[in-house]
Design a protein around this motif. Sequence first.
Motif, PDB file in Angstrom:
ATOM      1  N   ALA A 274       0.859  -1.029  -0.033  1.00 38.51           N
ATOM      2  CA  ALA A 274      -0.062   0.105   0.148  1.00 38.51           C
ATOM      3  C   ALA A 274       0.854   1.134   0.106  1.00 38.51           C
ATOM      4  O   ALA A 274       0.275   2.420  -0.716  1.00 38.51           O
ATOM      5  CB  ALA A 274      -0.811  -0.159   1.207  1.00 38.51           C
TER       6      ALA A 274
ATOM      7  N   PRO B 196      -5.661  11.077  -4.445  1.00 36.82           N
ATOM      8  CA  PRO B 196      -6.990  10.399  -4.579  1.00 36.82           C
ATOM      9  C   PRO B 196      -7.232   9.133  -3.946  1.00 36.82           C
ATOM     10  O   PRO B 196      -6.369   8.657  -3.120  1.00 36.82           O
ATOM     11  CB  PRO B 196      -6.636   9.787  -6.246  1.00 36.82           C
ATOM     12  CG  PRO B 196      -5.148   9.626  -6.594  1.00 36.82           C
ATOM     13  CD  PRO B 196      -4.596  10.773  -5.458  1.00 36.82           C
TER      14      PRO B 196
ATOM     15  N   ILE C 145      -4.641  -4.287  12.595  1.00 40.49           N
ATOM     16  CA  ILE C 145      -4.892  -4.970  11.498  1.00 40.49           C
ATOM     17  C   ILE C 145      -3.970  -6.062  11.223  1.00 40.49           C
ATOM     18  O   ILE C 145      -2.763  -5.940  11.126  1.00 40.49           O
ATOM     19  CB  ILE C 145      -4.842  -3.886  10.350  1.00 40.49           C
ATOM     20  CG1 ILE C 145      -5.790  -2.916  10.443  1.00 40.49           C
ATOM     21  CG2 ILE C 145      -5.069  -4.820   8.936  1.00 40.49           C
ATOM     22  CD1 ILE C 145      -5.751  -1.778   9.270  1.00 40.49           C
TER      23      ILE C 145
ATOM     24  N   GLU D 256      -9.044  13.080   7.503  1.00 36.42           N
ATOM     25  CA  GLU D 256     -10.339  13.758   6.943  1.00 36.42           C
ATOM     26  C   GLU D 256     -11.308  14.243   7.999  1.00 36.42           C
ATOM     27  O   GLU D 256     -12.355  13.789   8.217  1.00 36.42           O
ATOM     28  CB  GLU D 256     -11.081  12.690   6.050  1.00 36.42           C
ATOM     29  CG  GLU D 256      -9.966  12.359   4.670  1.00 36.42           C
ATOM     30  CD  GLU D 256     -11.026  11.240   3.899  1.00 36.42           C
ATOM     31  OE1 GLU D 256     -12.134  11.458   3.495  1.00 36.42           O
ATOM     32  OE2 GLU D 256     -10.289  10.437   3.456  1.00 36.42           O
TER      33      GLU D 256
ATOM     34  N   GLY E 251      -7.660   5.852  -1.918  1.00 36.10           N
ATOM     35  CA  GLY E 251      -6.891   4.246  -1.879  1.00 36.10           C
ATOM     36  C   GLY E 251      -5.530   4.949  -2.291  1.00 36.10           C
ATOM     37  O   GLY E 251      -4.889   3.829  -2.442  1.00 36.10           O
ATOM     38  N   CYS E 252      -4.904   6.052  -2.001  1.00 37.60           N
ATOM     39  CA  CYS E 252      -3.671   6.283  -2.343  1.00 37.60           C
ATOM     40  C   CYS E 252      -2.567   5.910  -1.102  1.00 37.60           C
ATOM     41  O   CYS E 252      -1.460   5.775  -1.457  1.00 37.60           O
ATOM     42  CB  CYS E 252      -3.103   7.285  -3.011  1.00 37.60           C
ATOM     43  SG  CYS E 252      -3.614   8.755  -1.908  1.00 37.60           S
TER      44      CYS E 252
ATOM     45  N   SER F   3      -4.409   7.206   4.590  1.00 36.72           N
ATOM     46  CA  SER F   3      -4.584   7.164   5.905  1.00 36.72           C
ATOM     47  C   SER F   3      -3.881   6.028   6.577  1.00 36.72           C
ATOM     48  O   SER F   3      -3.412   5.845   7.508  1.00 36.72           O
ATOM     49  CB  SER F   3      -6.108   6.255   6.084  1.00 36.72           C
ATOM     50  OG  SER F   3      -6.885   7.226   5.438  1.00 36.72           O
TER      51      SER F   3
HETATM   52  N1  LIG Z   1      -7.630  -3.338   6.344  1.00 27.24           N
HETATM   53  C1  LIG Z   1      -7.038  -3.305   5.040  1.00 27.24           C
HETATM   54  N2  LIG Z   1      -6.958  -4.393   4.540  1.00 27.24           N
HETATM   55  C2  LIG Z   1      -6.492  -4.464   3.260  1.00 27.24           C
HETATM   56  N3  LIG Z   1      -6.214  -3.418   2.503  1.00 27.24           N
HETATM   57  C3  LIG Z   1      -6.398  -2.086   2.901  1.00 27.24           C
HETATM   58  C4  LIG Z   1      -6.819  -2.038   4.464  1.00 27.24           C
HETATM   59  N4  LIG Z   1      -6.930  -0.781   4.493  1.00 27.24           N
HETATM   60  C5  LIG Z   1      -6.342  -0.241   3.255  1.00 27.24           C
HETATM   61  N5  LIG Z   1      -6.124  -1.194   2.312  1.00 27.24           N
HETATM   62  C6  LIG Z   1      -5.470  -0.720   1.153  1.00 27.24           C
HETATM   63  O1  LIG Z   1      -4.512   0.083   1.151  1.00 27.24           O
HETATM   64  C7  LIG Z   1      -4.776   1.151   0.185  1.00 27.24           C
HETATM   65  C8  LIG Z   1      -4.557   2.394   0.752  1.00 27.24           C
HETATM   66  O2  LIG Z   1      -5.656   2.575   1.666  1.00 27.24           O
HETATM   67  P1  LIG Z   1      -5.865   4.075   2.526  1.00 27.24           P
HETATM   68  O3  LIG Z   1      -7.194   3.652   3.281  1.00 27.24           O
HETATM   69  O4  LIG Z   1      -4.503   4.303   3.272  1.00 27.24           O
HETATM   70  O5  LIG Z   1      -6.211   5.008   1.289  1.00 27.24           O
HETATM   71  P2  LIG Z   1      -6.655   6.489   1.568  1.00 27.24           P
HETATM   72  O6  LIG Z   1      -5.613   7.391   0.811  1.00 27.24           O
HETATM   73  O7  LIG Z   1      -6.706   6.958   2.842  1.00 27.24           O
HETATM   74  O8  LIG Z   1      -8.016   6.518   0.800  1.00 27.24           O
HETATM   75  P3  LIG Z   1      -9.338   7.535   1.133  1.00 27.24           P
HETATM   76  O9  LIG Z   1      -8.983   8.957   0.627  1.00 27.24           O
HETATM   77  O10 LIG Z   1     -10.240   6.821   0.384  1.00 27.24           O
HETATM   78  O11 LIG Z   1      -9.483   7.392   2.550  1.00 27.24           O
HETATM   79  C9  LIG Z   1      -5.914   0.838  -0.699  1.00 27.24           C
HETATM   80  O12 LIG Z   1      -5.616   0.422  -1.675  1.00 27.24           O
HETATM   81  C10 LIG Z   1      -6.816   0.100   0.277  1.00 27.24           C
HETATM   82  O13 LIG Z   1      -7.534  -0.981  -0.662  1.00 27.24           O
END
Ligand SMILES: Nc1ncnc2c1ncn2[C@@H]1O[C@H](COP(=O)(O)OP(=O)(O)OP(=O)(O)O)[C@@H](O)[C@H]1O
Lengths: 253, 420
Positions: A20, A39, A58, A175, A41-42, A45
Amino acid sequence: MSNIKIKSKNLNVYYGDKQALFDVNLDLNEKEVTALIGPSGCGKSTFIRCINRMNDVIDICKVTGNIEMDGMNINDKDLDVVSLRERVGMVFQKPNPFPKSIYDNISYGPKIHGKGETKSELDQIVENSLKKSALWEEVKDRLDEPGTSLSGGQQQRLCIARAISVNPEVILMDEPCSALDPIATAKIEELIDELKKTYTIVIVTHSMAQAVRVSQKTGFFHLGKLIEVGKTEKIFKNPDNKMTQDYITGRFG
Amino acid sequence: MTKEERLKKRHRAEKRFRFYGLTSIFVALLFVIILVQNIFSKGSSAFKKTVISTEVFFDQELLEIQNGASQEEIMEADFYDIMIENLIKAYPAKDRDEEDELLKLFSGDAEIEIKKAFLNDNNLIGQTITLDLTASDDIDQLHKGNYPRDLPEERRRISDFQLVIYDYFVENKKISKNFNNYFFNNGDSRDPELAGIGGALVGSFYSILICLLLAFPVAVLASIYLEEFAPKNKITDFIEININNLAAVPSIVYGLLALQILLATIQLPRSTPLVAGITLALMTLPRIIIPCRASLKAVPPSIREGALAVGASKFQSVFHHVVPLALPGTLSGTIIGLAQALGETAPLILIGMVAFVVDIPSSPVDPSSSLPVQVYLWSESAERGFVEKTSATIMMLLSFLIVMNFIAVYLRQKFEKRWN
Ligand SMILES: Nc1ncnc2c1ncn2[C@@H]1O[C@H](COP(=O)(O)OP(=O)(O)OP(=O)(O)O)[C@@H](O)[C@H]1O
Ligand SMILES: [Mg+2]
């Protein structure tokens, strides 16, 4: 130039087989607001959850590389996460007050860390935290009402007060305004401006305008990579990277 | 099809569905009403007993104790002669045979009832008092209208002469119905008029108490561990599946298990609430674990994260936040599990709780009965008096179950926290 509070070096995060984050190197300055954009899923978080080791809960999540806070490696297996989280507070996307009274919501943290031995000390902490989060005037007469009875914006400020109550050095906000209306959002932004005098703040946001308004530094993530990082003004006025340019002008995302 | 036709069709379908739904509810209600009505009509008479008001003269000549005798002296004294002499005067009988028939109209406890009167007032010698003595089962059933008197004599348990006496009693207003304290205070008895559920109540109480004390803590700790701390892997999946399987195992299997392990191997005393409680605990354990885990699961992860984020340890986040929030659901699941255990019969029969026990158990290791087993025992008995006792016991059992389920629903609605 301000001090660097937190420094990530070659940070990689995997969820099972899926990577990730890729080699993220990002410095967070002390008593500044750093905004993380990119964007969905990048990995924004995922990145901030590394700072307070929230990814530990996790099972499938694995983190490699270093994150240093004042020279201490956060990612050290032997590190006591409880004392880390005492120093690094977090505010979540959706307000998540405990289904307890407003008072108990805020006094919980200090209590478990042995701060505020007496009732009056606790009262003081609760009052200060609520004042800092600009909620005191609205709730001072109903501290024993459940935290869940507040409005969404008030709940989020309650959660900020809860994070402040243990007197952390860093506050992570994922957020924090996404569930709020513009007026509540404006209040939180004002609050962040105030809080940065005392705390180092990282905020994840989907709103370019918000990043411009509250942050001094901005990092742009894409597909798990930190594409560009720099002064907020620079990132939004003339970014070096074409992708950053496209994202902030709304051409993708 | 035009738009209007489709609309009509949809309305018709909705109407039909409403009709089906209402019909099913109606049929279900009908069954419940028939069941309850049946039990009530048969059982309600058991809460009253027929008594014959009889004059009793405490004749010094027939007693070896004096006025002012002590408790122990009275307890040891023989009241048999006093009883006989007074009872045969209840009706002008002509000979020994008639006197015998007259005596049979009173319960086997007439002597004890007279003794009790003397225990209450030990200065009765030389005086005459009127006592309400419990009637025999035959008279009791006859007076309650449960016994047909128009059968030919040889097919009746009551002789023609006894009917004459009965009518004489009725005419002289000597017969009446009182609250049946024996039904609640006495243990089992061969005589229906003296039989009660006291022993079964105490036995059931001890059994359920032991079941609760064993099953609740184990189930709660197991659920918390499995839900909050155990790693999610093949082993925990396997355990999860088997807990669900255990909850579906027929209760009689637990009875066999208890028979083999608790009675044969460990040699715990047979027919006791202790063994019953352990057996029921085994059976109830998975039935508590399942709702307990469900209510732990229902606590949103954001609460756990919120606690962890202010620096609570895993243990603190679980025990300060998650468990209290899951408690109402857990408690109501526990109560429903206990209610099921309370009505459980088959495993208790296997561990010997069908024994005929007269004494009320004073501890969980005394032989005892339990409410559902008492129902089973009495339903097998030939005497008419046990029919109403069976139904009345079912009424008691049902009211306990209703109260328990009510408490469960109340707990859930009152204390279940709403989160956004
Ligand atoms: N608990 C999890 N188990 C498996 N994959 C995860 C988990 N949490 C996040 N991911 C994957 O890790 C990648 C990054 O997720 P993350 O939640 O950090 O994105 P984000 O930038 O915060 O997105 P958003 O703006 O939608 O909150 C994503 O592809 C997501 O599918
Ligand atoms: Mg996110």
